[in-house]
Design a protein around this motif. Structure first.
Motif, PDB file in Angstrom:
ATOM      1  N   THR A  77       0.814  -1.218   0.000  1.00 16.30           N
ATOM      2  CA  THR A  77       0.000   0.000   0.000  1.00 16.30           C
ATOM      3  C   THR A  77       0.847   1.267   0.000  1.00 16.30           C
ATOM      4  OG1 THR A  77      -0.134  -0.025   2.425  1.00 16.30           O
ATOM      5  CG2 THR A  77      -1.881  -1.159   1.214  1.00 16.30           C
ATOM      6  N   THR A  78       2.147   1.148  -0.241  1.00 16.31           N
ATOM      7  CA  THR A  78       3.027   2.319  -0.243  1.00 16.31           C
ATOM      8  C   THR A  78       2.653   3.267  -1.379  1.00 16.31           C
ATOM      9  OG1 THR A  78       4.856   1.072   0.720  1.00 16.31           O
ATOM     10  CG2 THR A  78       5.413   3.100  -0.433  1.00 16.31           C
ATOM     11  N   THR A  79       2.448   4.536  -1.034  1.00 22.63           N
ATOM     12  CA  THR A  79       2.139   5.546  -2.047  1.00 22.63           C
ATOM     13  C   THR A  79       3.364   6.365  -2.422  1.00 22.63           C
ATOM     14  OG1 THR A  79       1.448   7.106  -0.308  1.00 22.63           O
ATOM     15  CG2 THR A  79      -0.265   5.716  -1.317  1.00 22.63           C
ATOM     16  N   SER A  80       4.330   6.505  -1.518  1.00 17.65           N
ATOM     17  CA  SER A  80       5.564   7.217  -1.824  1.00 17.65           C
ATOM     18  C   SER A  80       6.687   6.662  -0.965  1.00 17.65           C
ATOM     19  CB  SER A  80       5.406   8.728  -1.578  1.00 17.65           C
ATOM     20  OG  SER A  80       5.174   8.991  -0.202  1.00 17.65           O
ATOM     21  N   ALA A  81       7.903   6.719  -1.499  1.00 18.79           N
ATOM     22  CA  ALA A  81       9.064   6.183  -0.793  1.00 18.79           C
ATOM     23  C   ALA A  81      10.274   7.065  -1.060  1.00 18.79           C
ATOM     24  CB  ALA A  81       9.353   4.750  -1.236  1.00 18.79           C
ATOM     25  N   ASP A 103      29.870  -0.962  -2.149  1.00 21.67           N
ATOM     26  CA  ASP A 103      30.944  -1.892  -1.818  1.00 21.67           C
ATOM     27  C   ASP A 103      30.798  -2.324  -0.372  1.00 21.67           C
ATOM     28  OD1 ASP A 103      32.041  -1.616  -4.342  1.00 21.67           O
ATOM     29  OD2 ASP A 103      33.411  -0.020  -3.750  1.00 21.67           O
ATOM     30  N   LEU A 104      31.100  -3.581  -0.111  1.00 19.04           N
ATOM     31  CA  LEU A 104      31.024  -4.120   1.246  1.00 19.04           C
ATOM     32  C   LEU A 104      32.408  -4.625   1.633  1.00 19.04           C
ATOM     33  CD1 LEU A 104      27.733  -6.230   0.844  1.00 19.04           C
ATOM     34  CD2 LEU A 104      27.950  -3.867   1.647  1.00 19.04           C
ATOM     35  N   PRO A 105      33.177  -3.824   2.331  1.00 25.06           N
ATOM     36  CA  PRO A 105      34.512  -4.285   2.758  1.00 25.06           C
ATOM     37  C   PRO A 105      34.416  -5.511   3.652  1.00 25.06           C
ATOM     38  CG  PRO A 105      34.291  -1.899   3.007  1.00 25.06           C
ATOM     39  CD  PRO A 105      32.925  -2.420   2.702  1.00 25.06           C
ATOM     40  N   ALA A 106      35.478  -6.286   3.667  1.00 30.60           N
ATOM     41  CA  ALA A 106      35.514  -7.497   4.482  1.00 30.60           C
ATOM     42  C   ALA A 106      35.219  -7.175   5.947  1.00 30.60           C
ATOM     43  CB  ALA A 106      36.879  -8.175   4.360  1.00 30.60           C
ATOM     44  N   HIS A 107      34.349  -7.949   6.543  1.00 33.94           N
ATOM     45  CA  HIS A 107      33.978  -7.839   7.963  1.00 33.94           C
ATOM     46  C   HIS A 107      33.355  -6.480   8.304  1.00 33.94           C
ATOM     47  CE1 HIS A 107      36.155 -11.552   8.511  1.00 33.94           C
ATOM     48  NE2 HIS A 107      37.284 -11.005   8.080  1.00 33.94           N
ATOM     49  N   ASP A 108      32.891  -5.750   7.308  1.00 30.42           N
ATOM     50  CA  ASP A 108      32.350  -4.414   7.553  1.00 30.42           C
ATOM     51  C   ASP A 108      30.824  -4.455   7.619  1.00 30.42           C
ATOM     52  OD1 ASP A 108      32.634  -1.679   8.023  1.00 30.42           O
ATOM     53  OD2 ASP A 108      32.197  -1.205   5.928  1.00 30.42           O
ATOM     54  N   ILE A 109      30.236  -3.428   8.230  1.00 31.32           N
ATOM     55  CA  ILE A 109      28.790  -3.288   8.347  1.00 31.32           C
ATOM     56  C   ILE A 109      28.363  -1.991   7.661  1.00 31.32           C
ATOM     57  CG2 ILE A 109      26.838  -2.985   9.920  1.00 31.32           C
ATOM     58  CD1 ILE A 109      28.336  -4.675  11.957  1.00 31.32           C
ATOM     59  N   GLN A 110      27.390  -2.096   6.779  1.00 31.36           N
ATOM     60  CA  GLN A 110      26.833  -0.932   6.099  1.00 31.36           C
ATOM     61  C   GLN A 110      25.375  -0.761   6.525  1.00 31.36           C
ATOM     62  OE1 GLN A 110      28.469   1.107   3.878  1.00 31.36           O
ATOM     63  NE2 GLN A 110      30.398  -0.030   4.040  1.00 31.36           N
ATOM     64  N   VAL A 111      24.954   0.490   6.739  1.00 33.29           N
ATOM     65  CA  VAL A 111      23.587   0.790   7.164  1.00 33.29           C
ATOM     66  C   VAL A 111      22.926   1.679   6.114  1.00 33.29           C
ATOM     67  CG1 VAL A 111      22.127   1.855   8.915  1.00 33.29           C
ATOM     68  CG2 VAL A 111      24.158   0.558   9.603  1.00 33.29           C
ATOM     69  N   PHE A 112      21.719   1.300   5.710  1.00 31.53           N
ATOM     70  CA  PHE A 112      20.936   2.067   4.745  1.00 31.53           C
ATOM     71  C   PHE A 112      19.591   2.407   5.379  1.00 31.53           C
ATOM     72  CE2 PHE A 112      23.671  -0.985   2.677  1.00 31.53           C
ATOM     73  CZ  PHE A 112      24.347  -0.228   1.730  1.00 31.53           C
ATOM     74  N   THR A 113      18.994   3.515   4.952  1.00 33.69           N
ATOM     75  CA  THR A 113      17.701   3.935   5.497  1.00 33.69           C
ATOM     76  C   THR A 113      16.738   4.246   4.354  1.00 33.69           C
ATOM     77  OG1 THR A 113      18.400   6.254   5.655  1.00 33.69           O
ATOM     78  CG2 THR A 113      18.703   4.860   7.614  1.00 33.69           C
ATOM     79  N   ALA A 114      15.458   4.035   4.626  1.00 33.08           N
ATOM     80  CA  ALA A 114      14.411   4.320   3.647  1.00 33.08           C
ATOM     81  C   ALA A 114      13.114   4.615   4.389  1.00 33.08           C
ATOM     82  CB  ALA A 114      14.216   3.139   2.696  1.00 33.08           C
ATOM     83  N   THR A 115      12.234   5.345   3.753  1.00 31.02           N
ATOM     84  CA  THR A 115      10.928   5.645   4.336  1.00 31.02           C
ATOM     85  C   THR A 115       9.831   5.278   3.344  1.00 31.02           C
ATOM     86  OG1 THR A 115      10.864   7.923   3.506  1.00 31.02           O
ATOM     87  CG2 THR A 115      11.874   7.556   5.671  1.00 31.02           C
ATOM     88  N   ALA A 116       8.680   4.905   3.889  1.00 29.50           N
ATOM     89  CA  ALA A 116       7.513   4.583   3.063  1.00 29.50           C
ATOM     90  C   ALA A 116       6.276   5.187   3.706  1.00 29.50           C
ATOM     91  CB  ALA A 116       7.342   3.070   2.925  1.00 29.50           C
ATOM     92  N   VAL A 117       5.437   5.824   2.908  1.00 27.51           N
ATOM     93  CA  VAL A 117       4.157   6.358   3.372  1.00 27.51           C
ATOM     94  C   VAL A 117       3.062   5.437   2.862  1.00 27.51           C
ATOM     95  CG1 VAL A 117       2.563   8.299   3.330  1.00 27.51           C
ATOM     96  CG2 VAL A 117       5.034   8.715   3.392  1.00 27.51           C
ATOM     97  N   LEU A 118       2.223   4.953   3.782  1.00 30.12           N
ATOM     98  CA  LEU A 118       1.190   3.980   3.427  1.00 30.12           C
ATOM     99  C   LEU A 118      -0.109   4.661   3.042  1.00 30.12           C
ATOM    100  CD1 LEU A 118       1.690   1.278   6.205  1.00 30.12           C
ATOM    101  CD2 LEU A 118       2.817   1.471   3.985  1.00 30.12           C
ATOM    102  N   GLY A 119      -0.789   4.077   2.056  1.00 28.05           N
ATOM    103  CA  GLY A 119      -2.107   4.544   1.661  1.00 28.05           C
ATOM    104  C   GLY A 119      -3.176   3.557   2.098  1.00 28.05           C
TER     105      GLY A 119
END
Length: 201
Positions: A77-81, A103-119
């Protein structure tokens, strides 16, 4: 003569060297080990709410992973992201997807963020659980141009049931029918009762 023999031996070694090296067994590339987790920090939501997702990708292996593709399928039901550093694909409800490349370096942790507005939900005829539906988001990591994901994770939130009250609507219809029947038949019933009473007397 010796010079000719030496040259012949050197030439033979040069020609045989690459073929010998090529025939030697090659060590297999190290296995890629990646994990992913996604959460929006809530367990239930509703139309009009914004969900803030946090995606954590961990390269568990000893080798760098180049140009990994991280894809998030948004709830139906996502209307915008939106997604900092990522690309949002799809414009219609139920078609929103976010893609990051990193790129994902060895033994490394990457964090990503996203938002969704529900209809609002468009299909009110089915539910995933009694009294509720689910807002589901799925994240997968793809490595080396593969179409098969290396790791996937998901997040589920309950959506409240919004079926119309069928019993209430039917009740009003029956009340209306009853009122009309009384209005039409009431005078005739009263007259019949009076005639019978007069005939008895």
């Amino acid at each position: 003569m010796r010079t000719a023999v030496v040259c012949a031996l050197l030439c033979a070694a040069t020609l045989l060297g690459p073929s010998a090296a090529a025939s030697a067994p090659q060590a297999p590339p190290p296995a890629v080990s990646v994990s992913v987790a996604v959460t929006d920090g809530v367990n239930d939501t509703e139309a009009g709410k914004r969900l803030d997702y946090r995606i954590t990708v961990h390269n568990l292996g000893p080798t760098d992973v180049h140009r990994a593709r991280i894809e998030q399928e948004m709830p139906a039901t996502t209307t915008s992201a939106t997604a900092p550093g990522g690309t949002v694909e799809g414009r219609g409800t139920g078609e929103q997807k976010v893609i990051w490349r990193s790129d994902l370096p060895a033994h490394d942790i990457q964090v990503f963020t996203a938002t969704a507005v529900l209809g609002d939900r468009t299909d009110l005829t089915t539910t995933a659980a009694p009294g509720s539906m689910r807002a589901a988001a799925t994240v997968c990591v793809y490595v080396g141009g593969s179409f098969a994901p290396t790791a996937c994770s998901g997040d589920l939130d309950d959506l409240p049931e919004t079926h119309p009250e069928r019993g209430g609507g039917d009740g009003w219809v029956w009340w209306a029918v009853g009122a009309v029947a009384v209005a039409l038949l009431g005078p005739g019933v009263v007259r019949a009762v009076r005639r019978r009473a007069a005939a008895r007397h």
